[in-house]
Design a protein around this motif. Sequence first.
Motif, PDB file in Angstrom:
ATOM      1  N   GLU A 396      -2.805  12.617   7.152  1.00  0.00           N
ATOM      2  CA  GLU A 396      -4.020  11.986   7.671  1.00  0.00           C
ATOM      3  C   GLU A 396      -3.760  10.528   8.063  1.00  0.00           C
ATOM      4  O   GLU A 396      -4.215  10.055   9.118  1.00  0.00           O
ATOM      5  CB  GLU A 396      -5.135  12.065   6.626  1.00  0.00           C
ATOM      6  CG  GLU A 396      -5.740  13.454   6.448  1.00  0.00           C
ATOM      7  CD  GLU A 396      -4.858  14.399   5.652  1.00  0.00           C
ATOM      8  OE1 GLU A 396      -5.111  15.619   5.690  1.00  0.00           O
ATOM      9  OE2 GLU A 396      -3.905  13.934   4.991  1.00  0.00           O
ATOM     10  N   TRP A 397      -3.010   9.809   7.232  1.00  0.00           N
ATOM     11  CA  TRP A 397      -2.644   8.438   7.601  1.00  0.00           C
ATOM     12  C   TRP A 397      -1.759   8.420   8.848  1.00  0.00           C
ATOM     13  O   TRP A 397      -1.897   7.537   9.703  1.00  0.00           O
ATOM     14  CB  TRP A 397      -1.909   7.750   6.443  1.00  0.00           C
ATOM     15  CG  TRP A 397      -2.811   7.213   5.380  1.00  0.00           C
ATOM     16  CD1 TRP A 397      -2.896   7.608   4.080  1.00  0.00           C
ATOM     17  CD2 TRP A 397      -3.750   6.140   5.523  1.00  0.00           C
ATOM     18  NE1 TRP A 397      -3.837   6.868   3.404  1.00  0.00           N
ATOM     19  CE2 TRP A 397      -4.372   5.953   4.271  1.00  0.00           C
ATOM     20  CE3 TRP A 397      -4.138   5.335   6.589  1.00  0.00           C
ATOM     21  CZ2 TRP A 397      -5.350   4.986   4.043  1.00  0.00           C
ATOM     22  CZ3 TRP A 397      -5.110   4.368   6.380  1.00  0.00           C
ATOM     23  CH2 TRP A 397      -5.705   4.195   5.127  1.00  0.00           C
ATOM     24  N   VAL A 406      -6.623   3.109  12.588  1.00  0.00           N
ATOM     25  CA  VAL A 406      -6.886   2.681  11.216  1.00  0.00           C
ATOM     26  C   VAL A 406      -8.023   1.653  11.239  1.00  0.00           C
ATOM     27  O   VAL A 406      -7.920   0.631  11.921  1.00  0.00           O
ATOM     28  CB  VAL A 406      -5.630   2.057  10.575  1.00  0.00           C
ATOM     29  CG1 VAL A 406      -5.948   1.540   9.179  1.00  0.00           C
ATOM     30  CG2 VAL A 406      -4.498   3.081  10.518  1.00  0.00           C
ATOM     31  N   ALA A 413      -6.390   0.331   0.572  1.00  0.00           N
ATOM     32  CA  ALA A 413      -6.104   1.711   0.979  1.00  0.00           C
ATOM     33  C   ALA A 413      -5.161   2.341  -0.032  1.00  0.00           C
ATOM     34  O   ALA A 413      -4.469   1.643  -0.782  1.00  0.00           O
ATOM     35  CB  ALA A 413      -5.489   1.743   2.373  1.00  0.00           C
ATOM     36  N   ILE A 415      -2.600   6.117  -0.621  1.00  0.00           N
ATOM     37  CA  ILE A 415      -2.037   7.358  -0.101  1.00  0.00           C
ATOM     38  C   ILE A 415      -2.079   8.389  -1.217  1.00  0.00           C
ATOM     39  O   ILE A 415      -1.487   8.191  -2.286  1.00  0.00           O
ATOM     40  CB  ILE A 415      -0.592   7.149   0.385  1.00  0.00           C
ATOM     41  CG1 ILE A 415      -0.569   6.103   1.500  1.00  0.00           C
ATOM     42  CG2 ILE A 415       0.011   8.456   0.864  1.00  0.00           C
ATOM     43  CD1 ILE A 415       0.824   5.679   1.904  1.00  0.00           C
ATOM     44  N   ILE A 432       1.018   0.561   7.203  1.00  0.00           N
ATOM     45  CA  ILE A 432      -0.361   0.121   6.958  1.00  0.00           C
ATOM     46  C   ILE A 432      -0.377  -1.362   6.579  1.00  0.00           C
ATOM     47  O   ILE A 432      -1.174  -2.145   7.106  1.00  0.00           O
ATOM     48  CB  ILE A 432      -1.015   0.971   5.849  1.00  0.00           C
ATOM     49  CG1 ILE A 432      -1.073   2.443   6.274  1.00  0.00           C
ATOM     50  CG2 ILE A 432      -2.419   0.453   5.532  1.00  0.00           C
ATOM     51  CD1 ILE A 432      -1.474   3.384   5.146  1.00  0.00           C
TER      52      ILE A 432
END
Length: 454
Positions: A396-397, A406, A413, A415, A432
Amino acid sequence: MVDQRPHVSSVRDFATWEPVLRLLLAGNTDRGAGRPARVGGRIGRHGWSLALRGRMSPAERGTVEHVQRALARGGAEEVAFTAEIQPTGRTTLSLVEPGPAVQAAIRYPDLGVLVLVEGSLPEPWRRLPDPVPGAVPAPSADLELLERTLRERLPDARGATEEEITAAEERLGVTLPDELKVLYRVTRARREDRGDDYAAADRVADAVGYELSALEDLYSVDGASPHPRWQFGATKAVITPPESAVQGLAGSPGWIVFGSNGGDEIAVDLTPGPRGHVGQVILVDHEQSIGAELVADSLTDLVLNRVREERRDRREDQLPVVASVGSGGLQTVQAAAHPALEVLSIGECDGTPFGLAPVTGLPRLRTLTARPGTLADPLEIAELAGPEFLELGLQEWRVLLDAGAVPRTLLAAAIKMHGQGHLPAVAVANEILALWDRPQIIQTLLEGDLGPVA
């Protein structure tokens, strides 16, 4: 990636980790003959997470403490590691140093929370008390009775001067309630006032009902202090029902701590709930991150042992503000859609992924957590009004990063791993972090030999 920087401390030397790897290998009963063995864990300066059964022996504890000393020498707070050990003993060891932009995970192998905005806090920790117009002291507050009772119980106590009380108010930035001023006019509770009378503190505690703090030690409750981590706060919410005497806050500048029961804080409440009173006495439980318990309507009631026994209804994770879809919760995202929704968690449900369309326009939705594979279209996240925290799977990221989608409203955030270990997450995490120009996670690959594996 392989770190290109020189090894500045022994924490990045294979020899430092060899005893830990042998320790884990000895306890790895799942490895098959002739196949590589995989072990891993996390060691920090103040704790560790290792797959060991039973109580550690002194020798085993010493093995871990050796690594902790190396961490301290190298200036690292924590290192996560994984190792693949061939039957011949040849070993590939991966070390991951999260760095200052990562709040370490509670459990291995999760990588932790990426703090994208330095110093940011979850919304419940930032929430200030709501005003309660018309709130007044309880009818049971009786200044004369309170002072008379305290002086009878503490005839030899030394009280605070008006100047000392004023100084405390200026330091705290609040006007202390009259009952609390009466208490400290009777006794200022300083240690030096007791001299060699070691039982004096017990007499004060018996007179008040709790261990009493000195006047100069009064402080207000900062909601972020005991539980600053994003993993504690991102999925919580501040909820104060209309019938509540105490606001469901993490802390308040109007919660003035004046004592304790040895673990929990006892405070007067200057920012009561809709059904509360100014100056009521509350207990702030050190094991709870949100809210407080009403102990007495007034300090007079507390001293006269007219205490409350009711417990608050803990509502920091209830509908419609906090919702869980799948995994035994609601069946659809539509069922969670409500203007008050702040936190949405999505789990697995018969293998069918969920769409986010019903919640994309909700103005207060700030937290979304979704297990890997549970979102029909991760790009729908870009349509959310203003998320500040996302916890998503690697894929998904990856979709959001590749699409440049994003959300820039994020403050933090995470994971969500799904059995992959922490290594696949490092590259994505660094992408990120780079969007916010935050310090990168350092990964170091080492080679070594443990000798033939039995």
